[in-house]
Design a protein around this motif. Structure first.
Motif, PDB file in Angstrom:
ATOM      1  N   ALA B 571       0.854  -1.354  -0.155  1.00  0.00           N
ATOM      2  CA  ALA B 571       0.056  -0.074  -0.123  1.00  0.00           C
ATOM      3  C   ALA B 571       0.791   1.154  -0.025  1.00  0.00           C
ATOM      4  N   THR B 572       0.347   2.427  -0.562  1.00  0.00           N
ATOM      5  CA  THR B 572       1.301   3.530  -0.797  1.00  0.00           C
ATOM      6  C   THR B 572       0.039   4.720  -0.343  1.00  0.00           C
ATOM      7  N   GLU B 573       0.812   5.654   0.089  1.00  0.00           N
ATOM      8  CA  GLU B 573      -0.191   6.921   0.227  1.00  0.00           C
ATOM      9  C   GLU B 573       0.903   8.134   0.001  1.00  0.00           C
ATOM     10  N   ALA B 574       0.237   9.068  -0.275  1.00  0.00           N
ATOM     11  CA  ALA B 574       0.750  10.397  -0.459  1.00  0.00           C
ATOM     12  C   ALA B 574      -0.226  11.713  -0.209  1.00  0.00           C
ATOM     13  N   ASN B 575       0.245  12.698   0.243  1.00  0.00           N
ATOM     14  CA  ASN B 575      -0.619  13.786   0.544  1.00  0.00           C
ATOM     15  C   ASN B 575       0.022  14.961   0.371  1.00  0.00           C
ATOM     16  N   TYR B 576      -0.692  16.139  -0.387  1.00  0.00           N
ATOM     17  CA  TYR B 576       0.015  17.114  -0.558  1.00  0.00           C
ATOM     18  C   TYR B 576      -1.048  18.440  -0.415  1.00  0.00           C
ATOM     19  N   LYS B 577      -0.284  19.380   0.140  1.00  0.00           N
ATOM     20  CA  LYS B 577      -1.135  20.419   0.261  1.00  0.00           C
ATOM     21  C   LYS B 577      -0.271  21.713   0.219  1.00  0.00           C
ATOM     22  N   THR B 578      -0.718  22.762  -0.668  1.00  0.00           N
ATOM     23  CA  THR B 578      -0.059  24.097  -0.723  1.00  0.00           C
ATOM     24  C   THR B 578      -0.991  25.265  -0.703  1.00  0.00           C
ATOM     25  N   ARG B 579      -0.546  26.392  -0.443  1.00  0.00           N
ATOM     26  CA  ARG B 579      -1.273  27.528  -0.293  1.00  0.00           C
ATOM     27  C   ARG B 579      -0.285  28.708  -0.949  1.00  0.00           C
ATOM     28  N   GLN B 580      -1.282  29.669  -1.170  1.00  0.00           N
ATOM     29  CA  GLN B 580      -0.611  30.896  -1.767  1.00  0.00           C
ATOM     30  C   GLN B 580      -1.744  32.137  -1.609  1.00  0.00           C
ATOM     31  N   VAL B 581      -0.902  33.095  -1.363  1.00  0.00           N
ATOM     32  CA  VAL B 581      -1.862  34.642  -1.244  1.00  0.00           C
ATOM     33  C   VAL B 581      -1.216  35.377  -2.181  1.00  0.00           C
ATOM     34  N   GLY B 582      -2.015  36.137  -2.656  1.00  0.00           N
ATOM     35  CA  GLY B 582      -1.526  37.288  -3.890  1.00  0.00           C
ATOM     36  C   GLY B 582      -2.057  38.627  -3.454  1.00  0.00           C
ATOM     37  N   LEU B 583      -1.488  39.574  -3.762  1.00  0.00           N
ATOM     38  CA  LEU B 583      -1.998  40.903  -3.410  1.00  0.00           C
ATOM     39  C   LEU B 583      -1.320  41.704  -4.738  1.00  0.00           C
ATOM     40  N   TYR B 584      -2.611  42.302  -5.384  1.00  0.00           N
ATOM     41  CA  TYR B 584      -2.054  43.015  -6.473  1.00  0.00           C
ATOM     42  C   TYR B 584      -2.718  44.354  -7.091  1.00  0.00           C
ATOM     43  N   GLY B 585      -2.215  44.991  -7.815  1.00  0.00           N
ATOM     44  CA  GLY B 585      -2.614  46.283  -8.105  1.00  0.00           C
ATOM     45  C   GLY B 585      -2.176  46.500  -9.843  1.00  0.00           C
ATOM     46  N   ASP B 586      -3.198  47.472 -10.441  1.00  0.00           N
ATOM     47  CA  ASP B 586      -3.081  47.617 -11.644  1.00  0.00           C
ATOM     48  C   ASP B 586      -3.468  48.786 -12.224  1.00  0.00           C
ATOM     49  N   VAL B 587      -2.934  49.719 -12.773  1.00  0.00           N
ATOM     50  CA  VAL B 587      -3.227  50.882 -13.266  1.00  0.00           C
ATOM     51  C   VAL B 587      -3.010  50.994 -14.714  1.00  0.00           C
ATOM     52  N   ARG B 588      -4.099  51.655 -15.262  1.00  0.00           N
ATOM     53  CA  ARG B 588      -3.998  51.852 -16.682  1.00  0.00           C
ATOM     54  C   ARG B 588      -4.469  53.347 -16.933  1.00  0.00           C
ATOM     55  N   LEU B 589      -3.522  54.322 -17.644  1.00  0.00           N
ATOM     56  CA  LEU B 589      -3.737  55.637 -17.949  1.00  0.00           C
ATOM     57  C   LEU B 589      -4.068  55.605 -19.421  1.00  0.00           C
ATOM     58  N   GLY B 590      -5.048  56.563 -19.921  1.00  0.00           N
ATOM     59  CA  GLY B 590      -5.535  56.408 -21.374  1.00  0.00           C
ATOM     60  C   GLY B 590      -5.500  57.773 -21.498  1.00  0.00           C
TER      61      GLY B 590
END
Lengths: 516, 1042
Positions: B571-590
């Motif tokens: 028998a075999t077993e594998a478990n994985y867990k990952t997390r990620q947090v992102g914070l972003y901004g975006d500016v567009r000048l026309g």
């Protein structure tokens, strides 16, 4: 939103701290690593045996298979048997872990010493196969990704010194953390046996280099300081962590049957060269022959061949490995036996007591250690019979003494059996080495090949018939004995350690102790 | 939201739409000319004033004007329309704006922008292009359509996986595949491979990291943004369609047909009735026996001549696809429901595949300012196939061609087909191999997301999204137990050993949870300057679990249960867990709608990295300039309709610690595991594993520049564009292989740099368009990618990625393109002649690897055309790739067996190796004109050092031309349909895919697109017999809309 962001950033730490590995441990105690490493060394011993079976002239191709190519002509490539290199260094890394974790800790001195003795055994086997190998710069992990190769003789001398130190450390130690059957699948924690084993490895190495003139001062001094009171192993050094049918002995699994009961390998049968030591072509040995070989009895036929002969090569006996003398009735019912393939739960020898006696006999013959070489020689024969007569539980299941006597009587004119008949030192040595060659057949066959290279015994005749020619019929070897002199460095070294990798020739480059 | 707040909002809205009592009221409906559907949200403005309103969900508006005033109707994607002095009910039909600059597209983060605003290369693929060829996988339909995108089908068989790479390989061992976004949520490429293509509205391909930078550390490989269909308001449509597709093997390896069974020694070839090798005498048509007598004494006799069975072995596949969808909606909301059933039998005997898919997408306008929508999709696929196709294929090639292998299908009942009586002494009946080694597996995919869009005041929008992508998988592999009869064993010795049988069962899941919160603020700072501000945060969690059990050795045959074993299960077993947090901004000048400046910044926190390296920031900037709108001279030019210049710079970090299975989790510490059979009854035993990890691992960073232009010309409706890019990826996270003498086999560390440079270009035009409905459109795209490994670790200038024995390997090498194929070659003299032995005439390998070339195509060209005449529509798509190489690991199947064409090139006679030399007595190499090889048969062709371990014999250019797709569709005339009263439209079509492939003569073996390392591996460039022969597909469809 701002609140959420603040919560997010402050709780980030906990949110992201989820890196504890739920699958594998990231540390282990030395007591958990050591037994695995010893069992690993036993597995590698089985791999060395396979290599010795091929080059030592023990094993030939069976009928019904083709495409052997370089197995026949010895045109080796770096991949040929490179597993013994790769697996040994992997194994050595585990011993290094044990040593690093126990070094300087008096409570763990036994584990530390056992790891050092096994390290010496492994390096000695590597040098015997590859000559110069990484040693001082090996196993440095990150610190050195391209370890240089040290000279074989230098490694040998250092190993002998380290073995002496390990014996001394055991003597000095009063370990409260003694090894036991769980942490020591070799000797079950018997440190006297460990010391004897270390002493015997030393003896093997010293005998091996006894002819190297540049080391003669070292050799003489070391022989002189060998602890003869301690002595050498008197019983087979056998690793058995608890092999069972599901998790079988590696030699059984390679040449006997798979865990599911299928025949593991049907493409190989014994050579006539080896078989001739049992069936009368060279010596008569019905006793050991009948426990080793299928259908050995006079009324039946054991399939044998010469390596490289594809004309009417016999096939194996249906359902049977030729080295298995038990009973097969179905995949689920495979009986235990005596001989070399006793059963899936048999132990894996690292070194036979017979080898210990033959080493003592040779050292006595040459005057390196005191004692009577004849006694040791005869003890060797008895020890060889004893091993073959042991069942899977390591209990001797058949009377040895009468059969040894019968064996001697059946070969009344042969000094190979009755060493008293030998008239010269060369004949005596031939008897010792030939009997060793017979004893390690299918057990530690690599020692047969090593000793053949060192001494040219057993005698071979490249122009002779299959019973007298150790080499493949299709050999392209340029050597007189038509065998290769060594294997090549592995392809992993070629591509990953190219600065230190050396191209060697498998016919002209010799191991340093090989005068031939 | 409190009631007070709501009423406040109401006030604000009222303020915007003040009513002047003196005015008269104009009402009406705005519809689209394209399909007459009502258009909600159209801006209706009184010309020359600030008064205005929007159309409602039914496209209706109401506005008060003074006499003489004009109304302006404007809507994104449509041409503006002015109605002079309207009165009473004024219905307006808006015309689609064909100028693609004004097209609204979805960009990173699910935000929208007009194409004119984008500073990076982006391509939109529409649903028509995705579905016209009826490819079962969306990925397959993208091939040849997108500049910069390499779509590689890595194998044959059912539901093959595809490798999608934009702008070349950046990462040496990490992921290079484009990020897949479905309905604005990060998804996975295996969902893309299983999604119903009919559900897709369009796919926006963002080639570079710059365009995708908002997605953070996953975006370094560019992105595919998939948008699924939504229902349309005011119109209910039922669609039902059926497609049947036939699959035929299209490319078979070249085999010899002159010689039957026989083996060494071969001075005079002799016939061996039970031999697998094909080095026997030449065929002569006489009757010969095959095999050994079976137990009843009978033996088969066949004519000694070549049969066609190695071609006939492959079956004609058949696939059926049924689609059903409903689209509907009203002013309050819309929905789209669909279902698909797909059922396939492939060219491999007994290989089956099924897929079911249901989808519900809905949008609901809860209030003026709040819209909720959700998309859900459930897909179930079921595979039933052999787990040992490679061996079956090999066994087929091990069948000498005088034997008609297709006669041996019934191995259970036919004694000559049964393993006991099969003629071949050494290799199994391929039908038995397929039948006895099975894998049945199932995957259930669920994808769902919910989006809330709140627009409290006009310039400000909040978007909250939450989504889940889940895969639940399980499967079973079985090997049947087979015990040979005593008779067979007695006549066949060791070559027939019993098969113990085994069974393995596995299951697992993957789950991805995503939460996004975005605030978007759009306003005009001055009449000339527009500002678009975005701030967002994202949380993501990925987890995976795999559990497997296997048992070796069955007790009761054909009972495939773990309990039915002689041994304890593993028998075999594998478990994985990952997390990620992102914070972003975006500016567009026309500025004045012709100049746009755009900048993004994002910070990521990744759980898989060490605390001190966990947080990292990356920025991007780009600029877009519409020359035709800015420069009056160009504006008035009648030929040039638009010209856009663009450019950008970005920096994106990729965390490359693992793979799609382990998600990169737990890679920072070396591990221990039980080994050498442990645990035993004596206890446990651990080994230190062989991966060493450098103590300061960081993300690898890709810095990229790109610049380009897009243009449209009025004559022949030409549109085109070109983009130049350059990316440098530094601090590669690599598992450097180390010699085991260090104690470890790999070291995970940050080293090395890879550079990619390239050109992406496209051109479309319509050379013919006549008034009677005849039109021809032609399009093409060309991509050139040149990559180079600039540096690797200090200790090595090579990194091995994959090896194929001693014949070939794929590596990264400093100064060379990646992945680099190396093969072993012949010993050659200084003039390049093959050195042969002066006596035997045999060549030899030089035993070392030599560079051959890159395995990814530097040149990709896609050509397509659409020809329309009234209701007929014909499309065709070609693709060309060249400049790369492939190694076929097939020497056992082809040369050892003697089946391959190479072995008969010299008619099995002794021959002089062409262009060879030998060492003369004076030490010089002499041209060889007379020393023939000692043997031209088995002794030569099956020998390793003379032939089969010389890698260059099996390597060739991987170039090809493919006719990827050709379709012919016919829309039944409305005049006929109107008689039925309920069928609104009906389309009949025939289509073919991968219809033809043209390869260089040197390619004897297979489709060079294949990769035996699978779609997740960067080490493309190897094929083996696991990839069964490629096939062409052709089929017909009927689609009805009610």
């Amino acid at each position: 939103m701002l609140a959420l962001l603040i919560t997010a950033t402050t709780s980030c730490k906990d949110y992201l701290d989820i890196n504890n590995n739920p699958n594998n441990p990231t540390s282990a105690t030395p007591e958990l690593v050591l037994p695995q490493a010893i069992t690993g060394s036993a597995n590698i011993a089985s791999q060395y045996n396979n290599y010795g079976l091929h080059f030592g002239g023990y094993q030939a191709n069976a009928g019904g298979f083709s495409g052997f190519g370089l197995l026949f002509n010895y045109q080796l490539v770096p991949d040929t048997y490179n597993g013994i290199w790769v697996n040994t260094y992997d194994n050595l890394q585990d011993y290094k872990y044990v040593i690093d974790q126990t070094e300087g800790n008096p409570r763990l001195v036994y584990a530390n010493s056992a790891a050092k003795i096994m390290t010496a055994l492994n390096y000695a086997r590597l040098v015997d196969a590859f000559n110069n190998v990484p040693y001082t710069e090996a196993l440095q992990n990150n610190a050195n990704l391209t370890p240089k190769y040290d000279e074989g003789p230098v490694i040998y001398q250092d190993l002998i010194t380290k073995l002496t130190a390990a014996i001394a450390a055991i003597d000095a130690g009063t370990s409260s953390n003694a090894l036991n059957s769980s942490s020591d699948p070799l000797f079950g924690g018997d440190m006297t046996k460990w010391k004897k084993f270390a002493n015997t490895i030393k003896l093997r190495m010293l005998v091996r280099i006894s002819g190297v003139s540049s080391l003669s001062a070292f050799t003489t001094a070391q022989f002189a300081s060998l602890d003869k009171t301690l002595g050498f192993i008197t019983d087979d050094a056998i690793v058995n962590p608890g092999y069972v049918k599901d998790k079988p002995n590696p030699t059984w699994n390679t040449w006997g049957y798979s865990t599911a009961g299928a025949l593991a390998n049907s493409s190989r049968i014994p050579t006539k060269f080896a078989f001739g030591f049992y069936k009368g072509q060279k010596l008569v040995d019905d006793w050991r022959g009948s426990v080793i070989y299928k259908n050995f009895a006079a009324s039946t036929t054991t399939p044998v061949n010469q390596l490289g002969n594809e004309v009417n090569a016999p096939t194996i006996v249906t359902n049977y490995s030729t080295w298995y003398t038990g009973t097969f009735s179905s995949a689920s019912s495979i009986g235990n036996a005596l001989g070399v393939l006793k059963g899936p739960s048999m132990g894996q020898p690292l070194m036979l007591a017979a080898e210990s006696y033959y080493l003592q006999s040779e050292a006595q013959l040459k005057g390196f250690i005191p004692g009577d070489y004849t006694t040791s020689f005869n003890s060797g024969i008895t020890a060889s019979f004893t091993y073959l007569y042991k069942d899977v539980t390591n209990a001797v299941a058949k009377a040895v003494a009468p059969d040894v006597a019968a064996y001697k009587a059946a070969n009344p004119a042969s000094y190979l059996v009755n060493i008293a008949l030998a008239t010269t030192a060369a004949q005596r040595l031939e008897a010792i080495i030939t009997q060793k060659y017979i004893a390690v057949n299918m057990v530690n066959s690599d020692e047969g090949f090593n000793e053949f290279r060192r001494t040219t015994y057993p005698v071979t005749s490249p122009t002779g018939d299959a019973y007298n020619n150790i080499a493949s019929l299709l050999s392209t070897s340029t050597r007189a004995d038509k065998l290769p002199s060594r294997i090549l460095y592995p392809s992993s070294e070629q591509s990953l350690n190219s600065g230190n990798y050396k191209v060697v020739n498998q016919f002209t480059d010799l191991i340093f102790w090989d005068p031939n | 939201m409190s009631k007070i707040y709501l009423s406040l909002l109401g006030c604000l809205l009222l303020l915007c739409t003040q009513v002047n009592a003196q005015d008269r009221t104009i009402t009406g409906t705005v519809t689209s000319k394209d399909d007459s559907s009502p258009l909600p949200g159209v801006t209706v403005r009184v010309a020359g004033s600030s008064t205005g309103t929007l159309t409602n969900d039914r496209g209706e508006y109401s506005i008060d004007i003074r006499p003489g005033q004009n109304l302006l109707f404007s809507f994104v994607g449509f041409l503006n329309q002015e109605v002079k002095s309207p009165s009473g009910v004024t219905n307006v039909v808006l015309v689609l704006d064909e100028l693609s600059l004004n097209e609204v597209v979805i960009t990173a983060g699910g935000l929208t922008a007009q194409r004119r605003e984008l500073g990076n290369q982006a391509t939109t693929i529409r649903s028509q292009e995705i579905t016209q060829g009826k490819a079962t996988s969306v990925a397959a339909s993208l091939s040849g359509r997108v500049p910069g995108l390499l779509v590689q089908s890595t194998s044959s068989g059912v539901n093959p996986s595809y490798r999608l790479v934009l702008r070349g390989n950046r990462s040496l061992t990490g992921n290079n595949q484009a990020l897949v976004i479905i309905d604005n949520m990060i998804s996975t490429s295996d969902i893309l491979g299983n999604i119903n293509p009919e559900d897709i509205d369009d796919i926006q391909v963002l080639n570079g990291a710059g365009a995708a930078a908002l997605y953070g550390s996953d975006a370094s490989n560019g992105a595919l943004i998939v948008t699924t269909k939504k229902g349309r308001a005011g119109k209910t449509e039922f669609r039902i369609a059926h497609t049947a597709t036939i699959e035929k093997v299209s490319f078979l390896p070249q085999l010899q047909k002159g010689f039957g069974s026989g083996t060494t020694p071969d001075d005079v070839p002799s016939y061996t009735p039970y031999e697998n090798q094909q080095y026997g005498p030449a065929f002569d048509g006489s009757m010969v026996e095959i095999g050994k007598p079976i137990e009843d004494g009978s033996i088969q006799t066949v004519p000694y001549s070549a049969q066609n069975s190695r071609e006939d072995f492959w079956k004609t596949g058949l696939a059926n696809q049924t689609d059903f969808s409903i689209s509907s909606g009203d002013e309050k909301g819309t929905f789209y429901l669909s279902a698909q059933h797909f059922d396939q039998k492939s060219t491999v005997p007994g290989e089956k595949y099924k897929r079911y898919s249901v989808r519900a997408n809905a949008v609901r306008h809860i209030s003026k300012s709040l819209t909720a929508s959700f998309n859900t999709n459930f897909i179930a696929n079921r595979y039933d196939r052999s787990s040992d196709n490679a061996n079956a294929y090999q066994n087929l090639l091990m069948s000498p061609s005088q034997v008609d292998i297709t006669k041996y299908k019934n191995w259970q009942t036919d004694p000559f087909a049964n393993p006991n009586g099969f003629y071949n002494e050494y290799f199994q009946n391929p039908y038995f191999t397929l039948a006895n080694n099975r894998e049945r597996s199932r995957n259930d995919y669920f994808q769902g997301n919910l989006e809330l869009r709140w627009n409290p005041i006009k310039p400000l929008t909040f978007i909250y999204r939450t989504g889940i992508s889940a895969r639940n998988l399980s499967g079973k592999t079985t090997v049947g137990k087979f015990t040979y009869s005593e008779y067979t064993k007695s006549i066949s010795g060791g070559s027939k050993t019993d098969i113990a049988g085994n069974v393995a069962d596995y299951s697992g899941f993957t789950t991805q949870l995503v939460n996004d919160l975005i605030a978007e603020f759009r306003t005009n700072l001055t009449p000339d300057i527009s500002l678009n501000l975005v701030a967002g945060t994202t949380f993501r969690e990925n987890s995976r679990k795999d559990v497997g059990v296997s048992a070796n050795g069955l007790v009761i045959p054909e009972l495939y249960n773990i309990g039915n074993s002689l041994n304890n299960p593993i028998a075999t077993e594998a478990n994985y867990k990952t997390r990620q947090v992102g914070l972003y901004g975006d500016v567009r000048l026309g500025f004045k709608e012709f100049l746009y400046l755009h900048a993004t910044g994002r910070n990521d926190w990744r759980s898989v990295l060490a605390k001190e390296n966990r947080s990292f920031f990356y920025p991007s900037v780009d600029v877009s300039f519409i020359a035709t709108d800015a420069i009056p001279l160009l504006k008035e030019n009648a030929v040039l309709e638009s010209l856009k210049l663009r450019g950008g710079y970005s920096q994106v970090g990729q965390v490359n610690l693992g793979n799609s299975t382990n998600l990169g989790a737990y890679q920072l510490l070396s591990t221990f595991s039980q080994a050498y059979g442990y645990p035993y009854t004596s206890g446990a035993g651990f080994t230190q594993n062989n991966t060493l990890v450098s103590n300061n691992l960081k993300p690898e960073i890709t810095k990229g520049f790109e610049g380009g232009l897009d243009f449209e010309l009025a004559p022949m409706m030409v549109s085109g564009g070109v983009t130049f890019y350059k990316t440098n990826t530094v601090d590669q996270t690599i598992s450097v292989q180390t010699p085991l003498s260090t104690g470890y086999s790999t070291l995970l560390t940050n080293v090395g740099e890879v550079e990619n440079k390239g050109i992406e270009s496209y051109l479309r035009f319509t050379p013919i368009k006549t008034a009677n409905g005849f039109s021809v459109e032609v399009g093409g795209n060309y991509t050139f990618n040149k990559n180079k490994v600039l540096s690797l670790s200090e200790s090595a200038n090579e990194l091995s990625i994959s090896t194929s024995g001693t014949n070939s390997r794929i590596i990264a090498k400093v100064g060379q393109p990646f992945p680099l194929l190396q093969v072993s070659k012949y010993n050659r003299d200084s003039e390049g002649r093959i050195i042969v032995d002066g006596i035997t005439g045999y060549p030899a390998t030089n035993g070392t690897f030599s560079d051959l070339g890159v395995t990814n195509p530097p040149h990709i060209l896609g050509l397509n055309s659409t020809i329309k005449y009234k209701d007929l529509r014909f499309t065709v798509l070609f693709e060309y790739r060249n400049g790369h190489y492939i190694y076929n690991a097939v020497s056992t199947g082809y040369d050892f067996s003697g089946a391959g064409i190479r072995t008969a090139w010299f008619n099995r006679d002794r021959f002089v190796i062409p262009n060879s030399s030998y060492l003369g007595a004076d030490g010089n190499y002499i041209e060889n004109t007379n020393i023939a090889v000692r043997s031209g048969g088995a002794d030569f062709w099956t020998d390793g050092t003379r032939n089969t371990t010389i890698g260059e014999n099996y390597a060739n250019s991987a170039g090809f031309w493919k006719l990827r797709e050709a379709t012919l569709g016919y829309d039944l005339p409305k005049s006929i349909l109107s008689k039925t009263r309920f069928i609104q439209s009906a389309t009949i079509s025939v289509q073919g895919r991968n219809l033809f492939i043209w390869v260089p003569k040197s390619n004897l073996y297979t489709d060079p697109e294949y990769s035996s390392n699978g779609s997740d591996s960067n080490a493309v460039g190897f094929t083996n017999l696991g990839q069964t022969p490629p096939a062409r597909y052709f089929g017909g469809s009927l689609s009805l809309t009610f």
